[in-house]
Design a protein around this motif. Structure first.
Motif, mmCIF file in Angstrom:
data_model
loop_
_atom_site.group_PDB
_atom_site.id
_atom_site.type_symbol
_atom_site.label_atom_id
_atom_site.label_comp_id
_atom_site.label_asym_id
_atom_site.label_seq_id
_atom_site.Cartn_x
_atom_site.Cartn_y
_atom_site.Cartn_z
ATOM 1 N N HIS A 1 0.839 -1.204 0.000
ATOM 2 C CA HIS A 1 0.000 0.000 0.000
ATOM 3 C C HIS A 1 0.871 1.250 0.000
ATOM 4 O O HIS A 1 1.501 1.591 1.003
ATOM 5 C CB HIS A 1 -0.939 0.022 1.222
ATOM 6 C CG HIS A 1 -1.882 1.184 1.205
ATOM 7 N ND1 HIS A 1 -3.058 1.183 0.481
ATOM 8 C CD2 HIS A 1 -1.818 2.412 1.779
ATOM 9 C CE1 HIS A 1 -3.674 2.338 0.642
ATOM 10 N NE2 HIS A 1 -2.936 3.108 1.418
ATOM 11 N N HIS B 1 1.083 5.362 -2.032
ATOM 12 C CA HIS B 1 0.523 6.346 -2.965
ATOM 13 C C HIS B 1 1.685 6.982 -3.728
ATOM 14 O O HIS B 1 2.344 7.895 -3.218
ATOM 15 C CB HIS B 1 -0.251 7.416 -2.209
ATOM 16 C CG HIS B 1 -1.432 6.879 -1.463
ATOM 17 N ND1 HIS B 1 -2.713 6.880 -1.986
ATOM 18 C CD2 HIS B 1 -1.545 6.292 -0.240
ATOM 19 C CE1 HIS B 1 -3.551 6.337 -1.117
ATOM 20 N NE2 HIS B 1 -2.870 5.962 -0.043
ATOM 21 N N HIS C 1 -9.141 1.681 1.215
ATOM 22 C CA HIS C 1 -8.851 2.000 2.619
ATOM 23 C C HIS C 1 -10.034 1.567 3.481
ATOM 24 O O HIS C 1 -11.183 1.650 3.045
ATOM 25 C CB HIS C 1 -8.665 3.502 2.795
ATOM 26 C CG HIS C 1 -7.499 4.070 2.059
ATOM 27 N ND1 HIS C 1 -7.588 4.568 0.784
ATOM 28 C CD2 HIS C 1 -6.201 4.219 2.428
ATOM 29 C CE1 HIS C 1 -6.394 5.009 0.402
ATOM 30 N NE2 HIS C 1 -5.537 4.811 1.382
ATOM 31 N N HIS D 1 -4.978 -0.271 6.486
ATOM 32 C CA HIS D 1 -5.159 0.287 7.834
ATOM 33 C C HIS D 1 -5.940 -0.608 8.803
ATOM 34 O O HIS D 1 -5.348 -1.204 9.683
ATOM 35 C CB HIS D 1 -5.745 1.710 7.795
ATOM 36 C CG HIS D 1 -4.938 2.624 6.941
ATOM 37 N ND1 HIS D 1 -3.614 2.883 7.204
ATOM 38 C CD2 HIS D 1 -5.227 3.282 5.791
ATOM 39 C CE1 HIS D 1 -3.128 3.679 6.269
ATOM 40 N NE2 HIS D 1 -4.084 3.941 5.394
ATOM 41 N N ASP E 1 2.526 3.308 2.814
ATOM 42 C CA ASP E 1 1.524 4.370 2.737
ATOM 43 C C ASP E 1 2.132 5.766 2.625
ATOM 44 O O ASP E 1 1.623 6.707 3.243
ATOM 45 C CB ASP E 1 0.541 4.294 3.923
ATOM 46 C CG ASP E 1 -0.707 5.150 3.699
ATOM 47 O OD1 ASP E 1 -1.112 5.324 2.532
ATOM 48 O OD2 ASP E 1 -1.272 5.650 4.699
HETATM 49 FE FE FE Z 1 -3.336 5.074 1.864
#
Ligand code: FE
Ligand code: GUN
Length: 422
Positions: free
Chosen positions: A65, A67, A220, A260, A311
Motif C-alpha cells: 500500500h 501512494h 482504505h 489500515h 503508505d
Molecule cells: Fe493510503
C-alpha cells in the motif's frame, strides 16, 4: 540455471526463520527457485557457483500500500488528522498529475527509490489520470519490478481538480487494462479511493469491472474514527464500513487489499476472515496521522491475511524494513496496553508479513521454497556486524539500523535488477 551461495534467511512459516549458513539456492532459467540446500547435491557439482561470501541473502520486500503521487510530500505535512490532511495537502498534490511531465519526473524518482530500499513488488495507488497511470506502469515494466497499478476513482467529496466521473473512470480503467496486456509483471488493480470518495454509481461500476475482468481490488478501511463516523452517515444501510464494500462485491469477491483497519473488530473482522480480505498494516502512517493502532495479533489469531505498506505520504519512509520496525514497536505498545494479553509480534512474524504474506498477493513470491519466484536481496552488513552475531541477530540489526547502502544486489523473478534511470 544459477546457483547462489550466501547466508540464506527466509520464513516458510511466521514462527521461525529458516536459516542456512553458507547455503545454496538453485534458481532455474525461468526465475523460479528449484530448492535451497545446506550442502550442494552432487548433481550440481559441475555447475558454476556465484558466491556472495558472508553476505545475507533474503527474500525482497513487498509494499502492498503506497501512494506514488504523494511522493513529493514524503516526510512533511504530518500535522493534521486524515480528513483535513487529505484536503489540505494530499488532494492538491495529486491534482498536479494531470501534467504528465510533472508525473514523469516524480514517478521516476519514486520507482528508483523503491529499488533503493529493496522493494521488488508494489501495489501502488496512482491518481485519476490515465496518462500518468500508464506512465507509472511503464516505469515499473522498464525497471523489471513487479507492481499492481491503481488508477483511482473518486467522484464525491474531493476538489473539482481531482474528480472523475463514473464514465471517465471506466474508460480510463479499460485503457490501462489494454495498456498492460501481454505480460503479467505489472498488472491493473481496481482502486476506489475509499467510501467517502465514491458514490454508489462509482462503486457499482467497479463491481462490474471486477466481475468482467476478474481484477483485484484495493482501498482504505477503518483508518480513523472521524472517517468511520462519516461512512456510517454516507452508507447508513451498511452493518459496518467493510460491509459498504461487500455489498458492491468489492470485499474479497476478487483478491482484495484493505489498508489500515485500525478499528476493525466484530462483524467487520468476521467478514474479512470469511472473505480472506488482506489487512495492509501501515504503522508509520497510523502514527503520523494519529490514526490508531491496528490489532495485528488479533488478525493473525483469526486467520485474516496481513501484509505491510509504507503508505507514503501518510507514512514517511519508503523502506519496508522501517515499516517492520514500527510493526514490532506498535505491537509492543498494544501488548502493554492490553496488560500482556495480546502478545507482541516477533521478528520472524514481521519478516513473514513483509515477504511471504505480502508476496502471496503477487503469486508464489516472498519465500525461497521450491517453485517460488526468486525475488531476493543480497545484504552486505559487514559495517553493522562488529561482533560476529548469529544470522538472526544480523538480520534484526539490519532491520533496525540498516539502509539501502548495505543492499548490494536486488533480484526480481530471477533477474538482477539494475538501478532504474531517473
Ligand atoms: Fe493510503
Ligand atoms: N484514505 C483515503 N485516501 C487516503 C490517502 O491518500 N492516504 C491515507 N492514509 N488514507 C486515505
Amino acid at each position: 540455471m544459477k546457483i547462489y551461495r550466501a547466508n540464506i534467511i527466509f520464513t516458510p512459516t511466521p514462527e521461525h526463520f529458516q536459516i542456512m549458513e553458507h547455503g545454496f539456492v538453485v534458481v532455474s532459467d525461468n526465475g523460479l527457485v528449484e530448492n535451497v540446500y545446506s550442502e550442494l547435491p552432487s548433481q550440481y557439482s559441475k555447475e558454476p557457483i556465484i558466491d556472495f561470501g558472508d553476505k545475507l541473502l533474503i527474500p525482497a520486500m513487498n509494499d502492498l500500500h503506497v501512494h506514488a503521487p504523494q511522493y513529493r510530500n514524503q516526510g512533511i505535512a504530518m500535522d493534521l488528522e486524515l480528513l483535513p490532511w487529505l484536503n489540505t495537502y494530499t488532494f492538491p498534490e495529486e491534482s498536479k498529475y494531470k501534467d504528465t511531465r510533472y508525473a514523469e519526473k516524480m514517478y521516476r524518482r519514486f520507482v528508483r527509490d523503491l529499488w533503493r530500499v529493496g522493494t521488488m513488488r508494489t501495489s501502488a495507488f496512482a491518481t485519476i489520470h490515465r496518462e500518468a497511470s500508464c506512465l507509472l506502469a511503464d516505469l515499473f515494466r522498464e525497471a523489471g519490478m513487479g507492481a499492481y497499478i491503481g488508477l483511482v476513482g473518486m467522484d464525491r467529496n474531493g476538489p473539482d481538480t481531482l474528480a472523475n466521473t463514473v464514465d471517465e473512470m471506466v474508460r480510463d480503467q479499460k485503457a490501462l487494462i489494454e495498456h498492460l496486456q501481454g505480460q503479467d509483471l505489472v498488472r491493473p488493480i481496481l482502486t476506489p479511493r475509499f467510501v467517502p470518495s465514491c458514490t454508489p454509481a462509482m462503486m457499482t461500476a467497479y463491481s462490474q469491472l471486477a466481475k468482467e475482468y476478474n481484477l483485484p481490488v484495493q482501498s482504505h478501511l477503518s483508518e480513523n474514527r472521524s472517517e468511520i463516523a462519516w461512512v456510517k452517515e454516507l452508507e447508513p444501510e451498511s452493518t459496518c464500513y467493510g460491509d459498504a464494500y461487500l455489498r458492491y462485491g468489492l470485499f474479497g469477491q476478487t483478491p482484495t487489499l484493505m489498508a489500515h483497519c485500525c478499528y476493525t473488530e466484530g462483524e467487520e473482522l468476521r467478514l474479512m476472515k470469511e472473505h480472506q480480505v488482506f489487512v495492509v498494516h501501515c504503522p508509520t502512517s497510523n502514527c503520523n496521522l494519529a490514526s490508531g493502532m491496528a490489532p495485528i495479533r488479533t488478525f493473525l489469531n483469526e486467520g485474516v491475511p496481513v501484509a505491510l505498506g509504507s503508505d507514503i505520504s501518510g507514512g514517511h519512509h519508503l523502506s519496508i524494513f522501517q515499516v517492520m520496525q514500527y510493526t514490532l514497536q506498535i505491537s509492543k505498545l498494544k501488548y502493554a496496553q492490553s496488560e500482556g494479553k495480546m502478545p507482541f509480534l516477533t521478528l520472524s512474524e514481521a519478516f513473514y508479513l513483509a515477504t511471504k504474506s505480502g508476496g502471496s498477493f503477487f503469486g508464489k513470491v516472498g519465500s525461497f521454497e521450491p517453485g517460488y519466484e526468486f525475488d531476493a536481496l543480497v545484504i552486505d552488513d559487514s559495517d553493522l556486524n562488529m561482533d560476529n552475531y548469529d544470522l538472526a541477530h544480523r538480520l534484526e540489526r539490519y532491520t533496525y539500523l540498516g539502509d539501502d547502502r548495505q543492499i548490494v544486489k536486488r533480484f526480481c523473478r530471477g533477474q538482477e535488477i539494475p538501478e532504474p534511470r531517473i
